[in-house]
Motif scaffolding. Structure first.
Motif, PDB file in Angstrom:
ATOM      1  N   SER A 131      93.198  69.337   9.296  1.00 54.39           N
ATOM      2  CA  SER A 131      91.822  69.109   8.860  1.00 54.39           C
ATOM      3  C   SER A 131      90.822  69.779   9.793  1.00 54.39           C
ATOM      4  O   SER A 131      89.783  70.258   9.362  1.00 54.39           O
ATOM      5  CB  SER A 131      91.556  67.607   8.764  1.00 54.39           C
ATOM      6  N   LEU A 132      91.134  69.843  11.092  1.00 53.64           N
ATOM      7  CA  LEU A 132      90.184  70.412  12.046  1.00 53.64           C
ATOM      8  C   LEU A 132      90.112  71.934  11.953  1.00 53.64           C
ATOM      9  O   LEU A 132      89.186  72.541  12.471  1.00 53.64           O
ATOM     10  CB  LEU A 132      90.555  69.996  13.476  1.00 53.64           C
ATOM     11  N   SER A 133      91.099  72.549  11.313  1.00 51.64           N
ATOM     12  CA  SER A 133      91.060  74.004  11.198  1.00 51.64           C
ATOM     13  C   SER A 133      90.638  74.432   9.794  1.00 51.64           C
ATOM     14  O   SER A 133      90.851  75.570   9.412  1.00 51.64           O
ATOM     15  CB  SER A 133      92.433  74.587  11.538  1.00 51.64           C
ATOM     16  N   THR A 134      90.121  73.496   9.034  1.00 52.00           N
ATOM     17  CA  THR A 134      89.794  73.773   7.636  1.00 52.00           C
ATOM     18  C   THR A 134      88.362  73.338   7.356  1.00 52.00           C
ATOM     19  O   THR A 134      87.956  72.255   7.774  1.00 52.00           O
ATOM     20  CB  THR A 134      90.753  72.986   6.718  1.00 52.00           C
ATOM     21  N   PRO A 135      87.594  74.192   6.657  1.00 54.53           N
ATOM     22  CA  PRO A 135      86.259  73.748   6.273  1.00 54.53           C
ATOM     23  C   PRO A 135      86.341  72.531   5.360  1.00 54.53           C
ATOM     24  O   PRO A 135      87.280  72.403   4.579  1.00 54.53           O
ATOM     25  CB  PRO A 135      85.683  74.936   5.507  1.00 54.53           C
ATOM     26  N   ARG A 136      85.383  71.679   5.483  1.00 55.72           N
ATOM     27  CA  ARG A 136      85.375  70.422   4.745  1.00 55.72           C
ATOM     28  C   ARG A 136      85.620  70.592   3.248  1.00 55.72           C
ATOM     29  O   ARG A 136      86.345  69.823   2.635  1.00 55.72           O
ATOM     30  CB  ARG A 136      84.007  69.794   4.985  1.00 55.72           C
ATOM     31  N   GLU A 137      85.049  71.661   2.680  1.00 52.35           N
ATOM     32  CA  GLU A 137      85.136  71.803   1.210  1.00 52.35           C
ATOM     33  C   GLU A 137      86.511  72.301   0.763  1.00 52.35           C
ATOM     34  O   GLU A 137      86.775  72.389  -0.427  1.00 52.35           O
ATOM     35  CB  GLU A 137      84.013  72.705   0.687  1.00 52.35           C
ATOM     36  N   GLU A 138      87.388  72.656   1.725  1.00 56.12           N
ATOM     37  CA  GLU A 138      88.710  73.161   1.325  1.00 56.12           C
ATOM     38  C   GLU A 138      89.843  72.267   1.825  1.00 56.12           C
ATOM     39  O   GLU A 138      91.005  72.663   1.843  1.00 56.12           O
ATOM     40  CB  GLU A 138      88.908  74.587   1.871  1.00 56.12           C
ATOM     41  N   LEU A 139      89.500  71.059   2.237  1.00 56.99           N
ATOM     42  CA  LEU A 139      90.513  70.151   2.808  1.00 56.99           C
ATOM     43  C   LEU A 139      91.647  69.859   1.839  1.00 56.99           C
ATOM     44  O   LEU A 139      92.822  69.845   2.215  1.00 56.99           O
ATOM     45  CB  LEU A 139      89.848  68.844   3.235  1.00 56.99           C
ATOM     46  N   GLY A 140      91.296  69.627   0.574  1.00 55.95           N
ATOM     47  CA  GLY A 140      92.317  69.283  -0.424  1.00 55.95           C
ATOM     48  C   GLY A 140      93.334  70.401  -0.556  1.00 55.95           C
ATOM     49  O   GLY A 140      94.548  70.164  -0.580  1.00 55.95           O
ATOM     50  N   THR A 141      92.846  71.644  -0.629  1.00 60.31           N
ATOM     51  CA  THR A 141      93.734  72.801  -0.752  1.00 60.31           C
ATOM     52  C   THR A 141      94.642  72.894   0.470  1.00 60.31           C
ATOM     53  O   THR A 141      95.850  73.110   0.343  1.00 60.31           O
ATOM     54  CB  THR A 141      92.892  74.086  -0.857  1.00 60.31           C
TER      55      THR A 141
END
Lengths: 390, 428
Positions: free
Chosen positions: B146-156
Motif C-alpha cells: 500500500s505504501l508504494s501505491t497511489p491511493r487510487e490504485e490500491l485495489g489493483t
C-alpha cells in the motif's frame, strides 16, 4: 526479469533519495553519491547466483533420491500392486498351509514394501515374499485386504480384497481420497474395515480427519461409513459434527466390532453392530483397540503426556471390569494398531532406531507379554503391519 | 527501447512502472516483486503442506490427527505475534526487515523438517513456527504494497499481489506431487526443493523490494508508534468501522471446509472430486483478482467488497436448494472464487486508504487479527449449531446473520464514504 533495472518507484509525495539511488544493495540504500561511484554488485547478478545455487541444491537432492531409489529397486517404473506372479508362489502356498505371520517387509532391499510370510514358530527364519505391494495388510479366513496409497497422484488410496493365495481377487478395488492408516478383516473373512486419513486443504490447514469404511469382501464394495451409524452413550443418542472413527477390530462373530470414536479432543472405545448399524460408547481414553483372541480384553494405545507433546503407550482393558493395565515394560512411543500373538502376548511395529529420519520406513515388530511390566523383545525384524494367522 | 523510455518516464515522474502484461497492469515494482516473493513462497509452503500428511504417515509412521488440537490454542498467540510484528515494523520503519524475518522463518522450517526426523513435538513446533512466520510477514508486506501505491490504485495493486500469491498456491501441490510421482517416497527431496524455492522468494524480497515507506507525513512526530496508538486506531471512525465490518462479516462466514463438506453431502459426489473444487475456486480467484481490484478502484472498493459478500450469500443458498446438479455446482464454485477476488485484497485496499502511513502495518495487523478471530469463532459457532440442530439450520442461521451483517456494513460504509468525500472536498 532480473536483468531489467529496477527504478526507484517511491511515490511523488515521497521525500526519499533522488532518482538513481534505487540501484543500491540489500536493505538500506547507501547514500546516492556512494552508489554512483562504487558500483556494488548488481542485484541481478546476486539473484542469478542465488537461483543457480538453489537449482543445484534442488537438482542434487533429486539426483541423490533417484540413485538411492534405484539402489532399493523402488522407482516410479516399478510395477503397481498386482498379481504375485514374480513372487515366491510355491513358498507362499507352503507357508499358508501352517500357522504363519503375514507382514509388510521393510527390509532395505528389493522386498521393501512387499507382503511377506514367515512361519509362526520361526519368525526370523526364511521368508516367503509375494510380489504384492501394500502399505497396510490384513488377512483372516481365506480373505485379505491390501491397502495402498496411490503415490504421485495425490492422497488417494486403493483397497484391494485378496484371495486365499494372497492374490488380488475378483472383486474390484475400492478407491477414494485419503492416506491409508489401518485395516482389519473379520474372522470369517466376510467384512473388512479400512481407516484413511483425510487432510484439510491449505485454507483449512492443519486439520485432519479420519474416514472408516466397512467393506463387503465378496464384492469389494463399501457397506457403510462408520459416520453413518447411530452412536449411543449412556442410553442416549450422541452426536457431533467432529466425529472421527478409526481402528476397527472385529469380534469372533464378525458382526460385532470395536473402534475408536474421537470427538472434542476425547477418544472413546465404541462397540459396533454391523447388522443394527449402531455404535455404543464403552469406555474413554482408548485409541486403536485390538480385541484379544479370547474376546475378553482390548489392547490399545493410550495418549500420555501433555497436549501437543503426546506419546502413546500400550494398555490392556478388561472388557468385563473396565480395569486398565499399562504394559509399562515398553517405554517407547507406540503408534500402531496392536496385533495379538496369542492370549498372552501382543505384537506391534516400531521405527528402527538406527534409521529415525526421512526416507527410512524401516520398522521392526516387537513382542510384549500382555500382563504388566515385563520387557519387550524383538520378534520380527524389518517388518510392519503384522498379522497372525493360525 | 521500450524499457528505457519507460524507465525515463518513471524517473521523471516518480510514478509507477507500466507493465505490458495484461494481468499485471500499472503497479509499482515493489508490488510486483512482493507478488513474486509470495508466488515463490506459496509454491514452497503449499508443496510442504500438501505432502505433510503423507510424510507423517508413510515417512515417519506417525498419526497426524493431533495437529488439529493445537490449532485453536495457537490462534491467540498468532494474533499477538502479528500485532507485535506490526508495531516493530511501524516504530522503526522496518517493514522489509520484519517481512524478511517472517519469510525467512518459514523458509528455514522447510529444512527443519529434514533435521528433526520423527520427533513428533518438534514437527508440531515447526508447523507452528512456519505459521508464526506467516503471521509476522503478512501485515508488513501488505503495508509495503500500500505504501508504494497511489491511493487510487490500491485495489489493483492488491489484486496483482493476490493473483501471484494464488498462482503459487496452485503450482505448489503440482510440483510436490510431480516429485513424488517421479521418486516415490522421496520426501526429503520435496523438503529440499521447497526450501530452495523459498530461498528464491526470499532473494526476490531482499534484493529487489525497496525498503522505504513512501510517506513521512508531518504529523508523524505528533503520533509516536506504540501499542496505545495502534489500539487508538480502532477509535478513529473510518478504520474502526472497517474493523467492525470485517469482524461482523467474518463472524457470519462459515469456513471453506464446512462449505465444501456441505456441497459434497448435498451432491453426494465421490470424495476424489473434492480437491477439484479447491482448485476451481483458486483458479477463479487468481483470474479475477486483478479485474476485481481494478473494478474496485473504478467504482468504489466498498461496493465491490459488499458485492463479494452478496455473492457469498448466493453461494450459501446453494446448500439449501432441493437439488443441485453438477453444472450448478461448478457455477457456485465459480461464484465462491468471485467472492474471494472481491473481498480479500479489496479489504486490505479499503483499510490502507484510511490508515495513516506511520501506523499502516499495525493497523493492517489489527484488522486481519480481528477478521481471523471472527472466522475462528464462526467455525465454532457453525459446529455448535450443526451439533445442536442440523446442517440446514446452521446454514439458515448463517444466511440470516450474513444478511444482517451486510446491511450493517452497507450503512456504515455509506456513512464512511460520505465523510471521506467531505474531507476530500474540504482538502481541495
Amino acid at each position: 526479469m532480473s536483468k531489467q533495472p529496477h527504478p526507484d518507484v517511491s511515490l511523488g509525495r515521497s521525500a526519499g533519495p533522488p532518482p538513481g539511488a534505487g540501484i543500491g544493495l540489500v536493505g538500506d540504500c547507501p547514500p546516492a553519491a556512494t552508489t554512483r561511484t562504487r558500483r556494488p554488485l548488481p542485484r541481478g547478478l546476486i539473484f542469478t547466483a542465488l537461483t543457480v545455487i538453489c537449482l543445484l541444491i534442488a537438482g542434487g537432492s533429486i539426483a541423490r533420491a533417484g540413485l538411492r531409489q534405484r539402489a532399493m529397486g523402488l522407482t516410479a517404473a516399478s510395477p503397481p500392486p498386482v498379481a504375485a506372479t514374480a513372487g515366491d508362489t510355491e513358498g507362499v502356498a507352503a507357508l499358508r498351509a501352517r500357522p504363519h505371520l503375514i507382514f509388510r517387509s521393510t527390509a532395505r532391499d528389493d522386498t521393501f514394501g512387499k507382503i511377506a510370510l514367515a512361519p509362526l514358530d520361526a519368525p526370523e527364519g526364511p521368508r516367503g515374499v509375494t510380489a504384492l505391494r501394500c502399505d497396510r495388510v490384513y488377512a483372516a479366513a481365506d480373505r485379505g485386504l491390501c491397502l495402498t496409497a496411490k503415490r504421485g497422484v495425490g492422497a488417494k488410496y486403493s483397497a484391494q480384497v485378496l484371495d486365499a493365495a494372497l492374490q488380488p481377487g475378483a472383486a474390484e478395488a475400492l478407491g477414494g481420497i485419503g492416506i491409508p492408516s489401518r485395516t482389519r478383516v473379520s474372522p470369517d473373512g466376510r467384512y473388512a474395515a479400512i481407516t484413511v486419513f483425510v487432510s484439510g486443504h491449505s485454507y483449512a490447514a492443519g486439520t485432519f480427519s479420519t474416514h472408516t469404511t466397512l467393506i463387503d469382501t465378496a464384492s469389494g464394495a463399501p457397506i457403510a461409513e462408520l459416520e453413518e451409524f447411530a452412536v449411543w452413550r449412556s442410553g442416549a443418542r450422541f452426536q457431533a459434527p467432529d466425529f472421527n472413527f478409526w481402528g476397527v477390530t472385529f469380534a469372533r462373530d464378525s458382526n460385532r466390532f470395536y473402534a475408536t470414536l474421537g470427538t472434542d479432543g476425547k477418544h472413546y472405545l465404541v462397540e459396533g453392530d454391523i447388522a443394527a448399524r449402531r455404535l455404543r460408547v464403552v469406555h474413554e481414553g482408548v485409541e486403536c483397540p485390538s480385541l484379544s483372541p479370547d474376546g475378553t480384553r482390548v489392547a490399545f494405545k493410550k495418549q500420555v503426556g501433555a497436549e501437543g507433546r503426546a506419546d502413546w503407550r500400550i494398555h490392556v482393558l478388561d472388557l468385563a471390569t473396565l480395569a486398565e493395565t499399562p504394559l509399562s515394560g515398553e517405554t517407547r512411543n507406540v503408534d500402531d494398531q496392536i496385533e495379538w500373538l496369542d492370549d498372552g502376548h501382543v505384537l506391534y511395529a516400531l521405527p528402527d532406531d538406527a534409521d529415525p529420519t526421512t526416507s527410512g520406513g524401516v520398522t521392526n515388530v516387537w513382542v510384549l507379554p500382555a500382563d504388566g511390566g515385563r520387557q519387550p523383545r524383538l520378534f520380527l525384524p524389518q517388518a510392519a503391519s503384522p498379522v497372525v494367522v493360525r | 527501447m521500450y524499457q528505457t523510455e519507460n524507465l525515463q518516464d518513471v524517473i521523471k515522474t516518480g510514478k509507477t512502472l507500466r507493465s505490458p502484461r495484461l494481468l499485471l497492469p500499472r503497479v509499482s515494482s515493489t508490488v510486483l516483486f512482493l507478488g513474486l516473493t509470495s508466488f515463490f513462497t506459496d509454491i514452497s509452503s503449499e508443496m510442504v503442506s500438501t505432502i505433510l500428511p503423507l510424510y507423517l504417515v508413510f515417512g515417519l509412521g506417525l498419526n497426524p490427527l493431533q495437529f488439529g488440537v493445537v490449532d485453536g490454542l495457537y490462534q491467540g498467540a498468532a494474533a499477538l505475534v502479528k500485532v507485535a510484528g506490526g508495531l516493530v515494523a511501524d516504530r522503526w520503519r522496518r517493514h522489509k526487515e520484519v517481512a524478511v524475518a517472517g519469510y525467512g522463518l518459514s523458509a528455514f522450517c522447510k529444512l527443519g523438517f529434514l533435521l528433526v526426523g520423527g520427533v513428533w513435538a518438534a514437527i508440531a513446533a515447526l508447523v507452528l513456527i512456519d505459521r508464526t512466520g506467516k503471521g509476522i510477514r503478512t501485515a508488513p508486506r501488505d503495508a509495503m504494497i500500500s505504501l508504494s501505491t497511489p491511493r487510487e490504485e490500491l485495489g489493483t495493486a492488491f489484486g496483482v499481489h493476490r493473483a501471484l500469491d494464488t498462482a503459487g498456491a496452485m503450482i505448489g501441490p503440482l510440483v510436490a506431487f510431480g516429485l513424488l510421482a517421479l521418486l516415490p517416497g522421496a520426501f526429503d527431496s520435496v523438503f529440499v526443493v521447497s526450501f530452495c524455492v523459498a530461498l528464491i522468494g526470499l532473494g526476490v524480497l531482499t534484493l529487489f523490494v525497496e525498503n522505504r515507506p513512501a510517506a513521512r507525513p508531518a504529523a508523524a512526530s505528533a503520533r509516536p508508534v506504540s501499542l496505545g496508538a495502534a489500539v487508538g486506531l480502532l477509535r478513529a471512525p473510518r478504520f474502526g468501522v472497517l474493523v467492525a465490518i470485517g469482524a461482523a462479516l467474518g463472524l457470519m462466514t462459515m469456513s471453506d471446509g464446512f462449505l465444501y463438506l456441505g456441497l459434497q453431502r448435498r451432491l453426494d459426489f465421490n470424495s476424489e472430486f473434492l480437491p477439484l473444487l479447491y482448485v476451481a475456486t483458486a483458479l477463479v480467484y487468481m483470474v479475477l483478482a486483478v479485474p476485481m481490484g481494478r473494478l474496485a478502484d473504478r467504482i468504489g472498493r466498498g461496493r465491490v467488497f459488499i458485492g463479494g459478500y452478496v455473492v457469498l450469500l448466493l453461494v450459501y443458498t446453494s446448500l439449501l436448494l432441493p437439488t443441485l446438479g453438477r453444472v450448478e455446482l461448478l457455477g457456485y464454485i465459480a461464484l465462491f472464487g468471485v467472492y474471494y477476488a472481491a473481498t480479500d485484497g479489496v479489504l486490505m485496499a479499503l483499510a490502507s486508504a484510511v490508515l495513516p502511513a506511520e501506523l499502516r502495518t499495525s493497523g493492517l495487523a489489527l484488522l486481519t487479527t480481528a477478521t481471523g478471530l471472527a472466522r475462528l469463532f464462526a467455525s465454532v459457532l457453525f459446529g455448535l449449531l450443526w451439533t445442536r440442530w442440523d446442517v440446514e439450520t446452521a446454514v439458515q442461521c448463517f444466511i440470516a446473520g450474513l444478511i444482517v451483517a451486510i446491511a450493517i456494513a452497507v450503512v456504515a460504509l455509506i456513512r464512511t464514504e460520505n465523510s471521506v468525500n467531505h474531507e476530500q472536498a474540504a482538502a481541495s
